[in-house]
Enzyme design. Structure first.
Site, PDB file in Angstrom:
ATOM      1  N   VAL A 111       6.899  -7.750   9.940  1.00  0.00           N
ATOM      2  CA  VAL A 111       8.266  -7.377  10.318  1.00  0.00           C
ATOM      3  C   VAL A 111       8.517  -7.472  11.818  1.00  0.00           C
ATOM      4  O   VAL A 111       9.663  -7.561  12.257  1.00  0.00           O
ATOM      5  CB  VAL A 111       8.643  -5.962   9.817  1.00  0.00           C
ATOM      6  N   TYR A 133       3.667   7.180  18.336  1.00  0.00           N
ATOM      7  CA  TYR A 133       4.105   7.165  16.927  1.00  0.00           C
ATOM      8  C   TYR A 133       5.294   8.111  16.735  1.00  0.00           C
ATOM      9  O   TYR A 133       6.312   7.740  16.144  1.00  0.00           O
ATOM     10  CB  TYR A 133       2.938   7.571  16.027  1.00  0.00           C
ATOM     11  N   SER A 141       0.841  -1.199   0.000  1.00  0.00           N
ATOM     12  CA  SER A 141       0.000   0.000   0.000  1.00  0.00           C
ATOM     13  C   SER A 141       0.877   1.250   0.000  1.00  0.00           C
ATOM     14  O   SER A 141       2.085   1.171   0.233  1.00  0.00           O
ATOM     15  CB  SER A 141      -0.867  -0.040   1.272  1.00  0.00           C
TER      16      SER A 141
HETATM   17  N1  LIG Z   1       1.283   8.812   4.957  1.00  0.00           N
HETATM   18  C1  LIG Z   1       1.907   9.700   5.718  1.00  0.00           C
HETATM   19  O1  LIG Z   1       1.436  10.830   5.922  1.00  0.00           O
HETATM   20  C2  LIG Z   1       3.221   9.338   6.354  1.00  0.00           C
HETATM   21  C3  LIG Z   1       3.975  10.375   6.929  1.00  0.00           C
HETATM   22  C4  LIG Z   1       5.186  10.087   7.523  1.00  0.00           C
HETATM   23  C5  LIG Z   1       5.646   8.789   7.557  1.00  0.00           C
HETATM   24  N2  LIG Z   1       4.915   7.796   6.998  1.00  0.00           N
HETATM   25  C6  LIG Z   1       5.441   6.429   7.083  1.00  0.00           C
HETATM   26  O2  LIG Z   1       5.502   5.853   5.805  1.00  0.00           O
HETATM   27  C7  LIG Z   1       5.396   4.433   5.940  1.00  0.00           C
HETATM   28  C8  LIG Z   1       4.343   3.914   4.964  1.00  0.00           C
HETATM   29  O3  LIG Z   1       3.096   4.467   5.324  1.00  0.00           O
HETATM   30  P1  LIG Z   1       1.907   4.712   4.292  1.00  0.00           P
HETATM   31  O4  LIG Z   1       1.488   6.103   4.469  1.00  0.00           O
HETATM   32  O5  LIG Z   1       2.265   4.221   2.950  1.00  0.00           O
HETATM   33  O6  LIG Z   1       0.777   3.808   4.989  1.00  0.00           O
HETATM   34  P2  LIG Z   1      -0.087   2.575   4.483  1.00  0.00           P
HETATM   35  O7  LIG Z   1      -0.930   2.218   5.646  1.00  0.00           O
HETATM   36  O8  LIG Z   1      -0.726   2.905   3.168  1.00  0.00           O
HETATM   37  O9  LIG Z   1       0.996   1.438   4.196  1.00  0.00           O
HETATM   38  C9  LIG Z   1       1.642   0.744   5.232  1.00  0.00           C
HETATM   39  C10 LIG Z   1       1.772  -0.703   4.824  1.00  0.00           C
HETATM   40  O10 LIG Z   1       2.508  -1.386   5.845  1.00  0.00           O
HETATM   41  C11 LIG Z   1       1.907  -2.633   6.065  1.00  0.00           C
HETATM   42  N3  LIG Z   1       2.232  -3.104   7.413  1.00  0.00           N
HETATM   43  C12 LIG Z   1       1.696  -2.683   8.589  1.00  0.00           C
HETATM   44  N4  LIG Z   1       2.234  -3.369   9.603  1.00  0.00           N
HETATM   45  C13 LIG Z   1       3.126  -4.244   9.049  1.00  0.00           C
HETATM   46  C14 LIG Z   1       3.972  -5.231   9.592  1.00  0.00           C
HETATM   47  N5  LIG Z   1       3.991  -5.489  10.916  1.00  0.00           N
HETATM   48  N6  LIG Z   1       4.757  -5.938   8.750  1.00  0.00           N
HETATM   49  C15 LIG Z   1       4.715  -5.710   7.419  1.00  0.00           C
HETATM   50  N7  LIG Z   1       3.918  -4.795   6.849  1.00  0.00           N
HETATM   51  C16 LIG Z   1       3.127  -4.070   7.657  1.00  0.00           C
HETATM   52  C17 LIG Z   1       0.410  -2.375   5.897  1.00  0.00           C
HETATM   53  O11 LIG Z   1      -0.309  -3.571   5.650  1.00  0.00           O
HETATM   54  C18 LIG Z   1       0.406  -1.422   4.713  1.00  0.00           C
HETATM   55  O12 LIG Z   1       0.335  -2.113   3.471  1.00  0.00           O
HETATM   56  C19 LIG Z   1       5.066   4.156   7.416  1.00  0.00           C
HETATM   57  O13 LIG Z   1       6.254   3.801   8.087  1.00  0.00           O
HETATM   58  C20 LIG Z   1       4.571   5.502   7.903  1.00  0.00           C
HETATM   59  O14 LIG Z   1       4.749   5.679   9.290  1.00  0.00           O
HETATM   60  C21 LIG Z   1       3.708   8.040   6.391  1.00  0.00           C
END
Ligand SMILES: NC(=O)c1ccc[n+]([C@@H]2O[C@H](COP(=O)([O-])OP(=O)(O)OC[C@H]3O[C@@H](n4cnc5c(N)ncnc54)[C@H](O)[C@@H]3O)[C@@H](O)[C@H]2O)c1
Length: 235
Positions: free
Chosen positions: A57, A144, A12
């Site tokens: 993970v 977080y 995702s």
């Molecule tokens: N979207 C934002 O605004 C934002 C901002 C800063 C940081 N981030 C970071 O970016 C990264 C990706 O987030 P995103 O926005 O794409 O979110 P998202 O929820 O779309 O994608 C996260 C993915 O990680 C997977 N996941 C969750 N727990 C897991 C685990 N234990 N093992 C393996 N996979 C797992 C989920 O199934 C999902 O497919 C995250 O680390 C998030 O903290 C996102």
């Protein structure tokens, strides 16, 4: 030499966009996620260049027994936001659930990668932190924010310890329009209101973060130990 990039949380959002970016440049991708349907959809889109595995993970056994054959690069992207919890409701269980994925999981995958990896001229790790690691996170998301701050410290330690063989950098995205935001942006006009607090006047896209990850992986040979904000000017 063909690069093989392991991307966690690749079913995702930012992880999937990063998989698209590295496959587009001719690399192989190994996609890990906890969602089999999401991985199947990604595999259908990316084709032969991608292989997928359901790997949580935070599960040390699952990470240890996963197939890392040929891996040369790593994107530690899997992360969870957790529920909004006021300080009065913050407990060890909540904190542990978030740290297990965002911090311990990152450490477990990095160790497995360091053992299994094949040497590559651009060998590199990109860790997905957040501006929440600097600003503490929004109200109710202290755990977080703390986990993302830990990723910044780990990135600097890893960059020092893995040099000169592996470059290690982190990205600190701001507010990126992915499914993780659905927990917070529930009101119909929430996305517009959030945009008001961002100098670039809009949320970022997963693709904009993925392009930075791809650059750090392959086109930044003298960059290591850095944390780069992808936040439209927001702090
Ligand atoms: N979207 C934002 O605004 C934002 C901002 C800063 C940081 N981030 C970071 O970016 C990264 C990706 O987030 P995103 O926005 O794409 O979110 P998202 O929820 O779309 O994608 C996260 C993915 O990680 C997977 N996941 C969750 N727990 C897991 C685990 N234990 N093992 C393996 N996979 C797992 C989920 O199934 C999902 O497919 C995250 O680390 C998030 O903290 C996102």
């Amino acid at each position: 030499m063909t690069a093989t990039v392991l991307i966690t949380g690749a079913g995702s959002g930012i992880g999937l966009a990063t998989a698209r970016a590295v496959v587009a440049r001719g690399a192989q991708a190994i996609l890990w996620d906890v969602s089999r349907p999401a991985l199947n959809a990604a595999r259908a889109e990316l084709g032969e260049a991608a292989r997928t595995a359901v790997v949580d993970v935070s599960d040390a056994g699952a990470v240890a027994s996963a197939d890392l054959a040929g891996v040369t690069h790593l994107v530690n992207n899997a992360g969870i936001l957790g529920q909004k919890v006021a300080w009065t409701g913050l407990d060890a269980e909540h904190l542990k659930a978030i740290f297990d994925v965002n911090v311990i999981g990152l450490m477990l995958v990095t160790q497995a990668f360091a053992q299994a990896r094949m040497a590559h001229p651009t060998a590199a790790i990109v860790n997905m932190s957040s501006i929440a690691g600097e600003n503490g996170g929004g109200p109710g998301f202290a755990a977080y924010g703390a986990s993302k701050g830990a990723i910044m410290a780990l990135t600097r330690a890893m960059a020092r310890d893995f040099a000169p063989d592996i470059r290690v950098n982190a990205l600190a995205p701001g507010i990126i329009d992915t499914p993780i935001q659905d927990t917070i942006l529930t009101a119909p006009d929430a996305r517009d209101r959030v945009a008001e607090g961002i100098p670039m006047a809009r949320m970022g896209t997963a693709d904009e973060v993925a392009r930075a990850a791809d650059w750090l992986l392959f086109d930044a040979p003298y960059v290591t130990g850095e944390i780069i904000r992808i936040a439209g000017g927001r702090r």
